[in-house]
Design a protein around this motif. Structure first.
Motif, PDB file in Angstrom:
ATOM      1  N   SER A   2       0.842  -1.183   0.000  1.00 23.74           N
ATOM      2  CA  SER A   2       0.000   0.000   0.000  1.00 23.74           C
ATOM      3  C   SER A   2       0.881   1.237   0.000  1.00 23.74           C
ATOM      4  CB  SER A   2      -0.913   0.007   1.236  1.00 23.74           C
ATOM      5  OG  SER A   2      -0.136   0.033   2.424  1.00 23.74           O
ATOM      6  N   ARG A   5       2.226   4.920  -4.904  1.00 24.07           N
ATOM      7  CA  ARG A   5       2.784   3.965  -5.855  1.00 24.07           C
ATOM      8  C   ARG A   5       2.916   4.568  -7.245  1.00 24.07           C
ATOM      9  NH1 ARG A   5       1.879  -1.389  -4.480  1.00 24.07           N
ATOM     10  NH2 ARG A   5       2.993  -1.902  -6.389  1.00 24.07           N
ATOM     11  N   ARG A  17      -0.956   8.038  -7.606  1.00 27.65           N
ATOM     12  CA  ARG A  17      -1.752   6.858  -7.258  1.00 27.65           C
ATOM     13  C   ARG A  17      -1.372   6.416  -5.853  1.00 27.65           C
ATOM     14  NH1 ARG A  17      -1.800   0.753  -8.496  1.00 27.65           N
ATOM     15  NH2 ARG A  17       0.411   0.986  -8.956  1.00 27.65           N
ATOM     16  N   VAL A  19      -2.259   3.540  -3.096  1.00 25.64           N
ATOM     17  CA  VAL A  19      -2.857   2.206  -3.077  1.00 25.64           C
ATOM     18  C   VAL A  19      -3.349   1.856  -1.674  1.00 25.64           C
ATOM     19  CG1 VAL A  19      -2.375  -0.267  -3.376  1.00 25.64           C
ATOM     20  CG2 VAL A  19      -1.464   1.414  -5.012  1.00 25.64           C
ATOM     21  N   GLU A  22      -3.338  -4.388  -2.576  1.00 28.44           N
ATOM     22  CA  GLU A  22      -3.066  -5.115  -3.810  1.00 28.44           C
ATOM     23  C   GLU A  22      -3.513  -6.549  -3.607  1.00 28.44           C
ATOM     24  OE1 GLU A  22       1.032  -6.281  -5.517  1.00 28.44           O
ATOM     25  OE2 GLU A  22       0.570  -4.335  -6.449  1.00 28.44           O
ATOM     26  N   SER A  59      -5.322  -4.042  -8.125  1.00 33.04           N
ATOM     27  CA  SER A  59      -5.036  -2.979  -7.177  1.00 33.04           C
ATOM     28  C   SER A  59      -6.304  -2.206  -6.872  1.00 33.04           C
ATOM     29  CB  SER A  59      -3.975  -2.031  -7.761  1.00 33.04           C
ATOM     30  OG  SER A  59      -3.819  -0.878  -6.955  1.00 33.04           O
ATOM     31  N   HIS A  61      -7.118   1.401  -5.398  1.00 34.75           N
ATOM     32  CA  HIS A  61      -6.341   2.611  -5.165  1.00 34.75           C
ATOM     33  C   HIS A  61      -7.164   3.864  -5.422  1.00 34.75           C
ATOM     34  CE1 HIS A  61      -5.514   1.224  -9.374  1.00 34.75           C
ATOM     35  NE2 HIS A  61      -6.013   2.429  -9.606  1.00 34.75           N
ATOM     36  N   CYS A  78     -11.767   3.937  -2.647  1.00 35.00           N
ATOM     37  CA  CYS A  78     -11.371   2.618  -2.140  1.00 35.00           C
ATOM     38  C   CYS A  78     -12.440   1.977  -1.247  1.00 35.00           C
ATOM     39  CB  CYS A  78     -10.025   2.719  -1.431  1.00 35.00           C
ATOM     40  SG  CYS A  78      -8.703   3.427  -2.450  1.00 35.00           S
TER      41      CYS A  78
END
Length: 269
Positions: A2, A5, A17, A19, A22, A59, A61, A78
């Motif tokens: 996380s 990223r 981005r 996250v 994942e 992912s 994100h 999210c």
């Protein structure tokens, strides 16, 4: 994994981005036709988009957009923390670091001017709200939240007809509506217009959900798109027959949208 990223620039527009999680789990839950053998046959997917064994890498994100004119936009928030009633058991009562990761990356929660949800599924609305003293309150206190009207009205009606299925709307959507921070828009709305420096608008991409919209960005002659979920994984660029049959509201419309958009992007820059 996380956290932050990736950062990119599209002209004068800055994109990051961040996250939340994942996923490297079995493929059947989201793209049943993406068997391990089918994934391994698309050689360029590994190692960034699939494991050598053929598991998809997915992912969840949030994107952060910084315009040259000073707008800061969160796109898709999210799964979120402290939520309950989620169909995927380990998405309940999460205590993830996404909000802290935003702060560490230089994005204080009170610095956001807009929040856009491409659609209102569980993994795109969670951090619209956070739990404070037992109450769901807007996570981004100074932001205008933008929902496509058709999308909102569809899910509002679904909850009215099936109250037991209302957890996502009740904790992540209705509270921001009730707080008076939501603006309902059309699926082709212009969100930011700073002339040649930056324009951000919505593009109708229904099928995955009835009011699904993607984000189009243009700055200094450069273009980009945030897809949302008209495409879930890069394998769907090589295998147009692979559909999210467990998640799409209208599988045929979703596939038609995917083919149409990919065809238009293939002939662009």
């Amino acid at each position: 994994m996380s956290g932050l990223r990736g950062r990119w620039a599209v002209g004068k527009l800055k994109i990051a981005r961040v996250v939340e999680m994942e996923l490297r789990r079995g493929n059947r839950w989201i793209l049943p036709a993406a068997t391990y053998e089918a994934v391994k046959a698309v050689k360029w997917l590994a190692p960034h988009f699939a494991t050598p064994e053929g598991r998809l890498i997915l992912s969840i994100h949030m994107f952060v957009l910084d315009t040259p004119g000073g707008a800061r936009i969160a796109v898709d928030t999210c799964v979120g923390n402290d939520k309950t009633g989620r169909g995927i058991p380990n998405w309940n009562k999460l205590q993830g670091p996404l909000l802290e990761d935003l702060e560490k990356a230089g994005y204080p929660l009170d610095s956001f001017t807009h929040v856009i949800c491409t659609h209102l599924h569980v993994d795109h609305v969670g951090f619209n709200t956070r739990l404070v003293n037992g109450k769901w309150v807007p996570t981004f206190p100074n932001a205008k939240y933008l929902f496509v009207r058709r999308e909102y009205e569809f899910w509002k009606q679904q909850v009215a007809e099936n109250p037991s299925e209302g957890a996502i709307m009740n904790d992540s959507v209705f509270p921001v509506v009730e707080a008076g921070v939501v603006t309902f828009v059309e699926p082709d709305a212009v969100i930011v217009d700073e002339g040649l420096d930056c324009k951000i608008s919505l593009m109708p991409t229904h099928g995955h959900t009835p009011g699904h919209a993607s984000i189009l960005m243009t700055s200094q002659g450069q273009d980009a798109m945030i897809t949302g979920d008209w495409i879930h994984h890069p394998i769907q660029m090589s295998r147009l027959d692979i559909c999210a049959v467990t998640a799409d509201s209208d599988v045929v419309a979703a596939r038609n949208t995917r083919i149409k958009v990919l065809d238009s992007l293939a002939d662009s820059n």
